[in-house]
Write a protein that holds these residues in place. Structure first.
Motif, short mmCIF file in Angstrom:
data_model
loop_
_atom_site.label_atom_id
_atom_site.label_comp_id
_atom_site.label_asym_id
_atom_site.label_seq_id
_atom_site.Cartn_x
_atom_site.Cartn_y
_atom_site.Cartn_z
N PHE A 86 0.85 -1.19 0.00
CA PHE A 86 0.00 0.00 0.00
C PHE A 86 0.89 1.24 0.00
O PHE A 86 1.79 1.36 0.82
CB PHE A 86 -0.92 0.00 1.23
N ASP A 87 0.62 2.14 -0.93
CA ASP A 87 1.41 3.37 -1.07
C ASP A 87 2.90 3.08 -1.13
O ASP A 87 3.72 3.81 -0.55
CB ASP A 87 1.09 4.34 0.07
N GLY A 88 3.27 2.00 -1.81
CA GLY A 88 4.66 1.65 -2.00
C GLY A 88 5.32 0.98 -0.82
O GLY A 88 6.52 0.68 -0.85
N ASP A 108 -9.28 2.46 -4.20
CA ASP A 108 -9.21 3.89 -4.51
C ASP A 108 -8.26 4.65 -3.59
O ASP A 108 -8.59 5.70 -3.02
CB ASP A 108 -10.61 4.52 -4.43
N SER A 109 -7.06 4.10 -3.40
CA SER A 109 -6.00 4.75 -2.61
C SER A 109 -6.34 4.88 -1.13
O SER A 109 -5.72 5.68 -0.41
CB SER A 109 -5.65 6.13 -3.18
N ILE A 110 -7.31 4.12 -0.67
CA ILE A 110 -7.69 4.11 0.74
C ILE A 110 -7.55 2.69 1.27
O ILE A 110 -8.04 1.74 0.66
CB ILE A 110 -9.14 4.59 0.96
N LEU A 111 -6.88 2.55 2.41
CA LEU A 111 -6.80 1.26 3.10
C LEU A 111 -7.77 1.31 4.27
O LEU A 111 -7.66 2.18 5.15
CB LEU A 111 -5.39 0.99 3.58
N THR A 112 -8.74 0.38 4.28
CA THR A 112 -9.64 0.27 5.42
C THR A 112 -9.21 -0.90 6.28
O THR A 112 -8.81 -1.95 5.78
CB THR A 112 -11.10 0.09 4.97
N PHE A 113 -9.31 -0.71 7.58
CA PHE A 113 -8.82 -1.70 8.53
C PHE A 113 -9.93 -1.94 9.56
O PHE A 113 -10.22 -1.09 10.38
CB PHE A 113 -7.56 -1.18 9.21
N ALA A 114 -10.56 -3.11 9.49
CA ALA A 114 -11.65 -3.45 10.39
C ALA A 114 -11.12 -4.11 11.66
O ALA A 114 -10.26 -4.99 11.59
CB ALA A 114 -12.65 -4.37 9.70
N CYS A 115 -11.65 -3.69 12.79
CA CYS A 115 -11.25 -4.31 14.07
C CYS A 115 -12.50 -4.67 14.85
O CYS A 115 -13.41 -3.85 15.01
CB CYS A 115 -10.40 -3.34 14.88
N CYS A 128 -14.45 -1.14 15.08
CA CYS A 128 -13.82 0.08 14.62
C CYS A 128 -13.30 -0.14 13.21
O CYS A 128 -12.47 -1.02 12.98
CB CYS A 128 -12.66 0.47 15.55
N LEU A 129 -13.80 0.65 12.26
CA LEU A 129 -13.33 0.61 10.89
C LEU A 129 -12.49 1.86 10.65
O LEU A 129 -13.03 2.97 10.57
CB LEU A 129 -14.50 0.55 9.91
N SER A 130 -11.17 1.69 10.56
CA SER A 130 -10.25 2.82 10.40
C SER A 130 -9.81 2.96 8.96
O SER A 130 -9.65 1.97 8.24
CB SER A 130 -9.02 2.63 11.30
N TYR A 131 -9.61 4.21 8.54
CA TYR A 131 -9.21 4.52 7.18
C TYR A 131 -7.79 5.11 7.19
O TYR A 131 -7.50 6.02 7.98
CB TYR A 131 -10.17 5.53 6.55
N PHE A 132 -6.93 4.60 6.31
CA PHE A 132 -5.55 5.08 6.18
C PHE A 132 -5.32 5.52 4.73
O PHE A 132 -5.75 4.84 3.79
CB PHE A 132 -4.55 3.98 6.53
N SER A 133 -4.62 6.63 4.57
CA SER A 133 -4.27 7.11 3.24
C SER A 133 -3.00 7.94 3.34
O SER A 133 -2.51 8.24 4.44
CB SER A 133 -5.40 7.93 2.62
N ASP A 134 -2.46 8.33 2.18
CA ASP A 134 -1.25 9.18 2.13
C ASP A 134 -0.13 8.63 3.02
O ASP A 134 0.52 9.38 3.75
CB ASP A 134 -1.57 10.62 2.55
N MET A 135 0.09 7.33 2.94
CA MET A 135 1.14 6.72 3.75
C MET A 135 2.50 6.89 3.11
O MET A 135 2.64 6.83 1.88
CB MET A 135 0.88 5.23 3.97
N HIS A 136 3.51 7.11 3.96
CA HIS A 136 4.88 7.24 3.49
C HIS A 136 5.82 6.54 4.47
O HIS A 136 5.63 6.62 5.68
CB HIS A 136 5.29 8.71 3.37
#
Length: 244
Positions: free
Chosen positions: A47-49, A67-74, A223-231
């Motif tokens: 994800f994001d390289g 669509d460039s979004i990582l969703t993480f379900a907990c 909890c469904l968390s959204y991650f984007s713009d990771m570096h």
């Protein structure tokens, strides 16, 4: 020289040497350099390289990328925390991690949006630095006991501390952890440009280290968390106070 004085001097020198030795040992990296194998499995998520090659507690099965979004379900009741009195200890958090060489600088950052809910106390999206089950740090955007959204940092060396930081009227933030091999610091930003430092300490993690992301839901509901713009960069911030 008086024999009694000589004996006293030798005792003082021996005591000073012992204290110096103990201080040096305290400043060394922990003897345990093995990454914990508890609930760790191999995975392959990019994800994001960033290539995430380790899954903690089945985290890889809870991730979806679109669509460039990582969703993480907990699921309910999952967290990572070594409670000093043992009552709230929990090691069930799902996470995905990548292995790095901690003898070199690094900076990991992401934009996060946790799944905040009315009853989801301590729901959070996390950046995680993980050596083993008793040596780790998480940087969280978390829901507190009153339903507020705040930055929380938890550092664990045997047992965990729990530090609540700034309270913010937003539902997403940028978070960042950076190390120059000697110092490691955590930051957050509302706009991804101006950073606020929340924690700084000596990097005593072993040379072989895992870093990555997690989602937590310690109390009620999911909890469904959204991650984007990771570096993930192999460099550190140039100003540890400003995070720039």
């Amino acid at each position: 020289m008086n024999k009694t004085i000589a004996i006293a001097i030798n005792l003082l020198l021996a005591l000073n040497s012992c204290q110096n030795s103990q201080q040096a040992k305290m400043e060394e990296k922990p003897e345990t350099t093995e990454i914990s194998q508890m609930a760790l499995t191999d995975c392959s998520i990019t994800f994001d390289g960033i290539d995430f090659t380790k899954s903690l507690n089945g985290g890889d099965s809870l991730v979806n990328i679109q669509d460039s979004i990582l969703t993480f379900a907990c699921g309910e009741g999952r967290d990572i925390f070594n409670d000093p009195n043992g009552k709230l200890s929990n090691h069930s958090i799902p996470a995905i991690l990548t292995e790095i060489d901690n003898t070199k600088p690094f900076t990991i950052s992401a934009k996060v949006k946790p799944g905040f809910t009315p009853d989801g106390t301590y729901n959070a999206a996390d950046l995680l630095v993980f050596a083993n089950d008793s040596l780790y740090q998480k940087l969280c955007f978390e829901q507190d006991e009153r339903g507020g959204h705040r930055i929380v940092s938890v550092r664990t060396v045997g047992t965990s501390d729990d530090n609540n930081h700034d309270l913010m009227n937003v539902d997403q933030v940028f978070m960042k952890i950076s190390s120059d091999t000697q110092t490691i610091a955590s930051y957050y930003s509302i706009d991804g440009k101006e950073w606020q430092m929340v924690r700084l300490y000596k990097n005593n993690y072993p040379d072989k280290l895992l870093i990555g992301i997690a989602s937590q839901a310690p109390t009620k509901g999911n909890c469904l968390s959204y991650f984007s713009d990771m570096h993930l960069d192999r460099s550190n911030v140039t100003d540890f106070r400003l995070g720039e």
